[in-house]
Write an enzyme that holds these catalytic residues in place. Sequence first.
Site, mmCIF file in Angstrom:
data_model
loop_
_atom_site.group_PDB
_atom_site.id
_atom_site.type_symbol
_atom_site.label_atom_id
_atom_site.label_comp_id
_atom_site.label_asym_id
_atom_site.label_seq_id
_atom_site.Cartn_x
_atom_site.Cartn_y
_atom_site.Cartn_z
ATOM 1 N N ASP A 51 32.299 45.221 33.068
ATOM 2 C CA ASP A 51 33.296 44.595 33.932
ATOM 3 C C ASP A 51 34.559 45.452 33.839
ATOM 4 O O ASP A 51 34.710 46.258 32.914
ATOM 5 C CB ASP A 51 33.548 43.161 33.449
ATOM 6 C CG ASP A 51 34.621 42.461 34.260
ATOM 7 O OD1 ASP A 51 34.622 42.598 35.495
ATOM 8 O OD2 ASP A 51 35.462 41.776 33.638
ATOM 9 N N ASP A 103 38.370 44.399 34.894
ATOM 10 C CA ASP A 103 39.598 43.731 34.455
ATOM 11 C C ASP A 103 39.331 42.888 33.203
ATOM 12 O O ASP A 103 38.443 42.041 33.185
ATOM 13 C CB ASP A 103 40.146 42.848 35.575
ATOM 14 C CG ASP A 103 40.461 43.647 36.837
ATOM 15 O OD1 ASP A 103 40.793 44.848 36.720
ATOM 16 O OD2 ASP A 103 40.356 43.081 37.941
ATOM 17 N N THR A 133 32.552 44.990 39.339
ATOM 18 C CA THR A 133 33.792 44.210 39.290
ATOM 19 C C THR A 133 33.986 43.347 40.533
ATOM 20 O O THR A 133 33.804 43.813 41.658
ATOM 21 C CB THR A 133 35.009 45.168 39.079
ATOM 22 O OG1 THR A 133 36.226 44.426 39.129
ATOM 23 C CG2 THR A 133 35.055 46.272 40.113
ATOM 24 N N ASN A 134 34.320 42.084 40.330
ATOM 25 C CA ASN A 134 34.746 41.212 41.435
ATOM 26 C C ASN A 134 36.163 41.598 41.832
ATOM 27 O O ASN A 134 37.043 41.644 40.965
ATOM 28 C CB ASN A 134 34.784 39.739 40.989
ATOM 29 C CG ASN A 134 33.416 39.083 40.894
ATOM 30 O OD1 ASN A 134 32.391 39.690 41.207
ATOM 31 N ND2 ASN A 134 33.408 37.826 40.459
ATOM 32 N N ARG A 149 41.417 38.110 49.748
ATOM 33 C CA ARG A 149 42.666 37.336 49.770
ATOM 34 C C ARG A 149 43.811 38.123 50.400
ATOM 35 O O ARG A 149 44.953 37.653 50.437
ATOM 36 C CB ARG A 149 43.040 36.923 48.340
ATOM 37 C CG ARG A 149 42.003 36.041 47.651
ATOM 38 C CD ARG A 149 42.375 35.763 46.181
ATOM 39 N NE ARG A 149 41.191 35.550 45.343
ATOM 40 C CZ ARG A 149 40.602 34.375 45.134
ATOM 41 N NH1 ARG A 149 41.113 33.288 45.683
ATOM 42 N NH2 ARG A 149 39.524 34.287 44.370
ATOM 43 N N HIS A 151 34.552 40.259 48.266
ATOM 44 C CA HIS A 151 34.537 38.953 48.934
ATOM 45 C C HIS A 151 35.269 37.891 48.123
ATOM 46 O O HIS A 151 35.536 38.069 46.942
ATOM 47 C CB HIS A 151 33.087 38.518 49.165
ATOM 48 C CG HIS A 151 32.257 39.568 49.859
ATOM 49 N ND1 HIS A 151 31.236 40.254 49.243
ATOM 50 C CD2 HIS A 151 32.358 40.064 51.114
ATOM 51 C CE1 HIS A 151 30.709 41.130 50.095
ATOM 52 N NE2 HIS A 151 31.375 41.034 51.236
ATOM 53 N N ARG A 158 29.130 38.566 44.543
ATOM 54 C CA ARG A 158 30.207 38.076 43.677
ATOM 55 C C ARG A 158 29.613 37.448 42.416
ATOM 56 O O ARG A 158 28.837 36.489 42.484
ATOM 57 C CB ARG A 158 31.065 37.066 44.453
ATOM 58 C CG ARG A 158 32.239 36.503 43.669
ATOM 59 C CD ARG A 158 33.123 35.656 44.577
ATOM 60 N NE ARG A 158 33.956 34.745 43.814
ATOM 61 C CZ ARG A 158 35.108 35.101 43.221
ATOM 62 N NH1 ARG A 158 35.542 36.327 43.329
ATOM 63 N NH2 ARG A 158 35.809 34.217 42.536
ATOM 64 N N ASP A 209 34.239 39.799 30.064
ATOM 65 C CA ASP A 209 35.168 38.897 29.375
ATOM 66 C C ASP A 209 35.115 37.481 29.945
ATOM 67 O O ASP A 209 35.785 36.598 29.428
ATOM 68 C CB ASP A 209 36.610 39.427 29.436
ATOM 69 C CG ASP A 209 37.179 39.435 30.848
ATOM 70 O OD1 ASP A 209 36.466 39.868 31.783
ATOM 71 O OD2 ASP A 209 38.327 38.986 31.022
ATOM 72 N N ARG A 247 31.305 34.349 34.148
ATOM 73 C CA ARG A 247 30.597 34.829 35.353
ATOM 74 C C ARG A 247 29.967 36.202 35.114
ATOM 75 O O ARG A 247 28.913 36.512 35.671
ATOM 76 C CB ARG A 247 31.521 34.836 36.558
ATOM 77 C CG ARG A 247 32.717 35.740 36.415
ATOM 78 C CD ARG A 247 33.598 35.704 37.656
ATOM 79 N NE ARG A 247 34.142 34.384 37.919
ATOM 80 C CZ ARG A 247 35.178 34.140 38.698
ATOM 81 N NH1 ARG A 247 35.800 35.152 39.294
ATOM 82 N NH2 ARG A 247 35.611 32.929 38.890
HETATM 83 MG MG LIG Z 1 37.046 40.465 33.740
HETATM 84 ZN ZN LIG Z 2 30.487 39.971 47.396
#
Ligand SMILES: [Mg+2]
Ligand SMILES: [Zn+2]
Length: 183
Positions: free
Chosen positions: A7, A9, A50-51, A57, A91, A100, A126, A129
Site C-alpha cells: 500500500d 499512504d 493504492t486507493n 472526489r 474511483h 477499490r 495499514d 481494506r
Molecule cells: Mg494506507
Molecule cells: Zn476502482
Amino acid sequence: MQLIILDRDGVINEDADDYIKSPSEWNPIRGSLEAIARLHRAGWHVVVATNQSGIARKLFDLDTLARIHETMHRRVIESGGLIDAVFFCPHGPEDGCRCRKPLPGMFHDIAERLHINLAGVPAIGDSLRDLHAAKAAGASPMLVKTGKGFGTASHPDFDRSLPVFNDLYSAVNHLLDNSRFSP
Ligand SMILES: [Mg+2]
Ligand SMILES: [Zn+2]
C-alpha cells in the site's frame, strides 16, 4: 520471482486525513525508502497498489497523481531502490468499481500483468481494506503500525493471526532475514 505488494499512504509515505494532493505533501515514512532499497538489492520486485479516491472526489487530477508518483519513484531511486509499477484505483466508494480495496481487483491485475500467482506474496498495508483485498486475492497480508495501522491492530475485525510490524523497515527486515533470497 519474488514479489511484494505495498500500500502507499501510511506504508511508504506519511498518510494525511485530507489526502496527499501534491508532490510536496508526499513525505516518506522513516526507513521506508531504505526498506525498498533493501528489497531491490535482494532481487525482489516491488509493486504498489493504492486507493486514490481523491481523484473521484476531484481533490486532485490524474496529472497531479502522476507527478506525486514521479516524486515517489525519484526518491526511491535516489535511495537505491526501485518500484516496478504503481496500480491505483481512482474511483470513489459509490462508483461500484472492482479495483477499490477491500475488493481484490488491483491484486488480480497485478497477478495478470506479471503472470504470477499471488500465493505467498507478501502484501503490506495499514488498513483493514488492504488486508482484506490481499487475502481475497490469495496473497499473504501483513500489517504495519504506521499510518492507520496502530488503530487497525486494535480493531475488532482485525485478524489477530496476521503478522504485525512496527513499520515497513522492520517488516522487510523480517522478510529478508527469513528468505533464502536474502543477500
Ligand atoms: Mg494506507
Ligand atoms: Zn476502482
